[in-house]
Enzyme design. Sequence first.
Site, PDB file in Angstrom:
ATOM      1  N   ARG A  51       0.835  -1.210   0.000  1.00 48.06           N
ATOM      2  CA  ARG A  51       0.000   0.000   0.000  1.00 48.06           C
ATOM      3  C   ARG A  51       0.867   1.258   0.000  1.00 48.06           C
ATOM      4  O   ARG A  51       2.082   1.179   0.147  1.00 48.06           O
ATOM      5  CB  ARG A  51      -0.942  -0.016   1.208  1.00 48.06           C
ATOM      6  CG  ARG A  51      -0.169  -0.220   2.514  1.00 48.06           C
ATOM      7  CD  ARG A  51      -0.803   0.380   3.687  1.00 48.06           C
ATOM      8  NE  ARG A  51      -0.798   1.828   3.596  1.00 48.06           N
ATOM      9  CZ  ARG A  51       0.279   2.588   3.809  1.00 48.06           C
ATOM     10  NH1 ARG A  51       1.449   2.052   4.096  1.00 48.06           N
ATOM     11  NH2 ARG A  51       0.197   3.898   3.726  1.00 48.06           N
ATOM     12  N   GLY A  52       0.156   2.415  -0.094  1.00 46.54           N
ATOM     13  CA  GLY A  52       0.871   3.688  -0.180  1.00 46.54           C
ATOM     14  C   GLY A  52       1.095   3.994  -1.664  1.00 46.54           C
ATOM     15  O   GLY A  52       1.534   3.111  -2.420  1.00 46.54           O
ATOM     16  N   ALA A  53       0.772   5.232  -2.063  1.00 52.60           N
ATOM     17  CA  ALA A  53       0.730   5.547  -3.499  1.00 52.60           C
ATOM     18  C   ALA A  53       2.034   5.221  -4.250  1.00 52.60           C
ATOM     19  O   ALA A  53       2.012   4.457  -5.222  1.00 52.60           O
ATOM     20  CB  ALA A  53       0.323   7.001  -3.672  1.00 52.60           C
ATOM     21  N   ARG A  94      -6.763  -0.584  -7.551  1.00 49.11           N
ATOM     22  CA  ARG A  94      -7.279   0.509  -6.703  1.00 49.11           C
ATOM     23  C   ARG A  94      -7.356   1.768  -7.577  1.00 49.11           C
ATOM     24  O   ARG A  94      -6.453   2.008  -8.373  1.00 49.11           O
ATOM     25  CB  ARG A  94      -6.359   0.770  -5.487  1.00 49.11           C
ATOM     26  CG  ARG A  94      -6.324  -0.392  -4.499  1.00 49.11           C
ATOM     27  CD  ARG A  94      -5.516  -0.028  -3.256  1.00 49.11           C
ATOM     28  NE  ARG A  94      -6.271   0.815  -2.359  1.00 49.11           N
ATOM     29  CZ  ARG A  94      -5.734   1.416  -1.281  1.00 49.11           C
ATOM     30  NH1 ARG A  94      -4.447   1.263  -1.014  1.00 49.11           N
ATOM     31  NH2 ARG A  94      -6.480   2.159  -0.484  1.00 49.11           N
ATOM     32  N   ASP A 242      -2.372  10.852  -2.551  1.00 49.71           N
ATOM     33  CA  ASP A 242      -2.579   9.824  -3.573  1.00 49.71           C
ATOM     34  C   ASP A 242      -2.811  10.399  -4.959  1.00 49.71           C
ATOM     35  O   ASP A 242      -2.564   9.736  -5.956  1.00 49.71           O
ATOM     36  CB  ASP A 242      -3.756   8.933  -3.175  1.00 49.71           C
ATOM     37  CG  ASP A 242      -3.363   8.075  -1.980  1.00 49.71           C
ATOM     38  OD1 ASP A 242      -3.384   8.598  -0.843  1.00 49.71           O
ATOM     39  OD2 ASP A 242      -2.975   6.918  -2.190  1.00 49.71           O
ATOM     40  N   LYS A 253      -5.692   9.873   2.378  1.00 49.85           N
ATOM     41  CA  LYS A 253      -6.449   8.989   3.269  1.00 49.85           C
ATOM     42  C   LYS A 253      -7.613   9.700   3.951  1.00 49.85           C
ATOM     43  O   LYS A 253      -7.475  10.838   4.384  1.00 49.85           O
ATOM     44  CB  LYS A 253      -5.480   8.423   4.305  1.00 49.85           C
ATOM     45  CG  LYS A 253      -6.057   7.501   5.335  1.00 49.85           C
ATOM     46  CD  LYS A 253      -6.832   6.340   4.754  1.00 49.85           C
ATOM     47  CE  LYS A 253      -6.070   5.541   3.716  1.00 49.85           C
ATOM     48  NZ  LYS A 253      -6.922   4.572   2.978  1.00 49.85           N
TER      49      LYS A 253
END
Length: 350
Positions: A51-53, A94, A242, A253
């Site tokens: 995860r995490g852009a 996503r 993001d 977030k």
Amino acid sequence: MEYLSTDPVRLSEDLTVIEAIDQTQLPNKVSTIRLRTAEEIASAIKTLAVRGAPCIGVCAAYGIYVCAKRLEDRGEEVFWRELREDSELISTARPTAVNLSWAVKRMMALAEGSMGLDRTELIALLLNEARRIHEDDIATCRMISEFGLTLIHDGDSVITHCNAGALATSRYGTGLGPLLLGAERGFGFHAYVDETRPLLQGARLTAYELMNAGVDTTLICDNMASYVMAQGGISACMVGCDRVAANGDTANKIGTSGLAVLAKHYGVPFYVFCPFSTIDTSCKTGDDIEIEMRSGEELTEQFFEKRIAPRGVKCLDPAFDVTPAELITAIVTEKGIYYPPFDFGEDKSE
Ligand code: MRU
């Protein structure tokens, strides 16, 4: 500081598999998952194991290479059909973080533009490109952290939301970069970490990273940020993001926009950190950014020993929200610090 020397996503020694830290298991267990297929890669991204852009961008880049490598011996038609299907699956895992589709587009443009090449050469080219995306992200995070460090001073106290550190990126991170780099240089920062409901990236990941780096860390529930700011003494809010629209509206977030509203009220500077590749000028404003909706079970069951809400209750679970540009003091990229009114065509590298 093991996490700073271990990238959250890397290639196996034989260059056939992605090895990733399973972020759903942190901080209790540091375990590695091995991703071989587009289905496994997309699923790891969907479930937030990866995860995490910026990190999902790097994972996607290696993913296209790994998929091409797995198809190496197939005939032309099957190779291209399956690679395109794989790229679609990864790219759509996503929707909000633009780094994901950006990395897939970059890898596939290279592949499609090199169609005439011998298969082995094509795959070597894809490996190099994925490595370049990863190495660029390492350099980018370092530059962002350096620029960010000019915005705070030794001894400052900051608030952060979600996780924008080494686990979400490559090495120093974006939103946490100044704190991690500063800690390495002996600065004594203090960080209030929003737990970040519902998936607790702040409590599980940010607190873990900051404490490992020796940063004085205090965990708070998201709804305590106003209390903390009202006491005074907070120098800045620092978050990752993001996707940034052309006008500076920023998706990050869920809960980030609320923090920005509070920061404005209390006169605390609100800084957003991201690689330039997170700026998506095809989105004119934040209204054009697709917000991922996730399962309500994240609110009612995940991370609780017993279900905490009545069965059948309706839940709303947007994973991100948009912080309007007017609430943002500055956006920090590897090209420099952008102040409102935001104009990302301007070169800030000098
Ligand atoms: O849903 P997540 O955990 O992938 O969300 C991550 C964030 O919102 C981060 O703040 C953002 O991706 C920036 S990471 C440097």
